[in-house]
Scaffold this motif. Sequence first.
Motif, short mmCIF file in Angstrom:
data_model
loop_
_atom_site.label_atom_id
_atom_site.label_comp_id
_atom_site.label_asym_id
_atom_site.label_seq_id
_atom_site.Cartn_x
_atom_site.Cartn_y
_atom_site.Cartn_z
N PRO A 150 -70.41 14.94 -33.94
CA PRO A 150 -70.00 16.21 -33.34
C PRO A 150 -68.89 16.87 -34.14
CG PRO A 150 -69.16 14.35 -32.06
CD PRO A 150 -70.11 13.78 -33.07
N ALA A 151 -68.78 18.18 -34.03
CA ALA A 151 -67.63 18.88 -34.61
C ALA A 151 -66.39 18.48 -33.83
CB ALA A 151 -67.84 20.39 -34.52
N ILE A 152 -65.30 18.17 -34.54
CA ILE A 152 -64.09 17.69 -33.90
C ILE A 152 -62.98 18.72 -34.03
CG2 ILE A 152 -62.37 15.84 -33.83
CD1 ILE A 152 -64.44 13.94 -34.91
N PHE A 153 -62.28 18.96 -32.92
CA PHE A 153 -61.18 19.91 -32.87
C PHE A 153 -59.97 19.18 -32.27
CE2 PHE A 153 -65.13 22.16 -32.59
CZ PHE A 153 -64.97 23.30 -33.36
N ALA A 154 -58.76 19.54 -32.72
CA ALA A 154 -57.58 18.84 -32.24
C ALA A 154 -56.39 19.78 -32.19
CB ALA A 154 -57.26 17.65 -33.16
N THR A 155 -55.53 19.56 -31.20
CA THR A 155 -54.26 20.26 -31.14
C THR A 155 -53.17 19.30 -30.69
OG1 THR A 155 -53.12 22.25 -30.36
CG2 THR A 155 -54.41 21.04 -28.73
N MET A 156 -51.97 19.55 -31.18
CA MET A 156 -50.79 18.79 -30.79
C MET A 156 -49.63 19.77 -30.73
SD MET A 156 -49.65 15.64 -30.18
CE MET A 156 -50.66 14.51 -31.12
N ALA A 157 -49.10 20.00 -29.53
CA ALA A 157 -47.99 20.93 -29.39
C ALA A 157 -46.76 20.40 -30.11
CB ALA A 157 -47.68 21.13 -27.90
N ASP A 158 -45.99 21.31 -30.68
CA ASP A 158 -44.78 20.90 -31.40
C ASP A 158 -43.82 20.13 -30.52
OD1 ASP A 158 -45.52 21.87 -33.83
OD2 ASP A 158 -44.40 23.75 -33.68
N GLY A 159 -43.76 20.49 -29.24
CA GLY A 159 -42.83 19.83 -28.34
C GLY A 159 -43.38 18.58 -27.67
N ASP A 160 -44.58 18.18 -28.01
CA ASP A 160 -45.19 16.98 -27.42
C ASP A 160 -44.72 15.76 -28.21
OD1 ASP A 160 -46.74 14.93 -26.50
OD2 ASP A 160 -48.65 15.99 -26.66
N VAL A 161 -43.76 15.03 -27.64
CA VAL A 161 -43.28 13.82 -28.33
C VAL A 161 -44.01 12.57 -27.87
CG1 VAL A 161 -40.98 14.80 -28.64
CG2 VAL A 161 -41.44 13.39 -26.64
N TRP A 162 -44.64 12.64 -26.69
CA TRP A 162 -45.25 11.42 -26.16
C TRP A 162 -46.52 11.04 -26.90
CZ3 TRP A 162 -41.70 9.00 -24.01
CH2 TRP A 162 -40.78 9.61 -23.18
N ALA A 163 -47.34 12.02 -27.30
CA ALA A 163 -48.55 11.68 -28.04
C ALA A 163 -48.23 11.01 -29.38
CB ALA A 163 -49.41 12.93 -28.24
N PRO A 164 -47.29 11.53 -30.17
CA PRO A 164 -46.93 10.82 -31.41
C PRO A 164 -46.38 9.42 -31.15
CG PRO A 164 -46.13 13.07 -31.49
CD PRO A 164 -46.63 12.85 -30.10
N ILE A 165 -45.58 9.27 -30.09
CA ILE A 165 -45.08 7.94 -29.76
C ILE A 165 -46.24 7.02 -29.41
CG2 ILE A 165 -43.78 6.64 -28.02
CD1 ILE A 165 -41.77 8.94 -27.98
N GLY A 166 -47.23 7.57 -28.68
CA GLY A 166 -48.41 6.78 -28.34
C GLY A 166 -49.14 6.30 -29.57
N GLN A 167 -49.24 7.18 -30.58
CA GLN A 167 -49.91 6.79 -31.82
C GLN A 167 -49.09 5.78 -32.60
OE1 GLN A 167 -51.11 10.25 -34.07
NE2 GLN A 167 -51.82 11.33 -32.24
N LEU A 168 -47.78 5.99 -32.66
CA LEU A 168 -46.91 5.13 -33.46
C LEU A 168 -46.80 3.72 -32.89
CD1 LEU A 168 -44.04 7.66 -34.25
CD2 LEU A 168 -45.57 6.63 -35.93
N THR A 169 -46.83 3.59 -31.58
CA THR A 169 -46.62 2.29 -30.94
C THR A 169 -47.92 1.60 -30.57
OG1 THR A 169 -46.48 3.30 -28.74
CG2 THR A 169 -44.41 3.05 -29.99
#
Length: 555
Positions: free
Chosen positions: A432-451
């Motif tokens: 499938p075609a994949i689309f993604a967004t990450m708000a600049d102020g979203d710190v929890w998603a990056p923490i989720g990826q990092l940990t």
Amino acid sequence: MTTVSALPQRIEGDVGSMAWWSGQFTRVQDRLEDLRDAVARASTVSGAGESVRAVRDDAERLLTTIDVDIGEAALLAIVLQDYADAHERHAQRANALVEDIEMAEADWMQRSEDAADAAGVALVVAGAGVGLFTDLAQNAATEATQARDLSWQHLSALRSEYERHFTNWDAAYDEALAALAGGASASLTPEARAVFERLLGADDSAEVLALWNAHPELHDELLDARPDLLGNLDGIPYIDRSAANESVLRALYDSDLEEPLRSEVDALYSEVVFNDARLISFDASGSEQATAALWYGEFDAHRISVLVPGMNSNVAGIGEWGVSAGDINGAVPDSATIVWFGYDSPSVLEEPGMHRAEDGAAAFTGFLNGLDELAPSAELNVVAHSYGSTMSALAIGSQPDGLGVDRFITVGSAGLPNDEAILDNLQSSSAPAIFATMADGDVWAPIGQLTAFGHNTSPTQLDGVTVFDSDGGVTSAGDVLIATPGHAAHEGANSLWWDADDAPGGYLLDGSESFYNVQQIIATGAPGTEAGGEGSAPDWSPYYSGGYYPYGSGW
């Protein structure tokens, strides 16, 4: 050319839990038998008078039904223990072979490359006419070919052993289902019972649908007898499933329930009664939390979208997702939207791992296969928030064709699985075609990826992914779109520096740039705003300074 088939699947199951439940049902059986003996004594109590006669009458009525309950408890105990034994003998051995097969396949692929390289060298040297080197190159090519063939034999032997254990487990699984069906369908006519057993033992949703369509005269009888099972069987048309599930829901709604089930049932009932949603799956007690899926819109819609929640989500909060479903249908022509709460979402402590994603992906795979079977010509979109994208990617990436999904949209992803086979499938030509967004102020998603342990891959790292904005913008009509300040899907911010009462809404709130782009992707196949275009707001973080963001633009 020799080819290798898809990687074998792991068979889920907890032998200890099944054995424990078998013991519990045995104890229930023992207690019911004690109760039956006591009731039998009460049915013959001596004496006269209205009270004594009432006791004898009540005892006789109870005796006519208690044997059925004893029989069901005994059946469940036996079936669960037999299946636990079969799972230990065959499924666990099959699972133990999966890693060996993966390693053997990698070895075979490497030796195949080595053999091809050696053959090429031998061909070049032979063309050069240097006798000694020709012999050496030919010997090297022969040895490489022999090593490749031995590797293939080893891989084939492992796969054959796996298939033997898998087949034996599959037979045990079918036997368990047939036994349960037999015990659970005593009230069915012989014809309906035979179809019921075949439905539960069907290999896939296509077989379920074919069986269902072949016996329309039995539909009412089957649904009336076991709405709890048939309402959740992938392949049965949703109009039938929703009728079955809603009958179960109404019975529960009128019952005395404890929390959290009371709130979950109330939330679903409200959506069905007041928002015209259809309950296409519902399991109030089979998981650690109630699971359900609601369909908003017409069943024959051309565009179907599935909304998947993330961490700490539960059915009690399904209403705000229903609002998003209605907003999508209102903005996208000929559209229907499903809110899929079909898995036990992880807690904060569970989020770094893959356990909840693996369990959820098994259910989501069956759901998507059934959806594709029932609506093969519809455009299918999956919109997943946070850990929902982790679970969804594991299911969608299990096959190169993406299980019929046309567009996979992630918002605030907690990270996609690191598994190379999953990532390769997500980037295949038929994915499938994949689309993604990450708000600049979203710190929890990056923490989720990092940990994370097993889902560190940002969707933006995949080839061909379209990244869209969620930090404020302007539509082509000049309407101002608000930014998403944190990680929330709907109301509030879920941010380190915003008070929830004062914050704008989340990724899927109507009027946000993120949600506007999601709607446009579903409607047109492309985001509706230009990345970094007019109206784009600065980072919500107080640490933002001149474009600096501590997690980097890749998040």
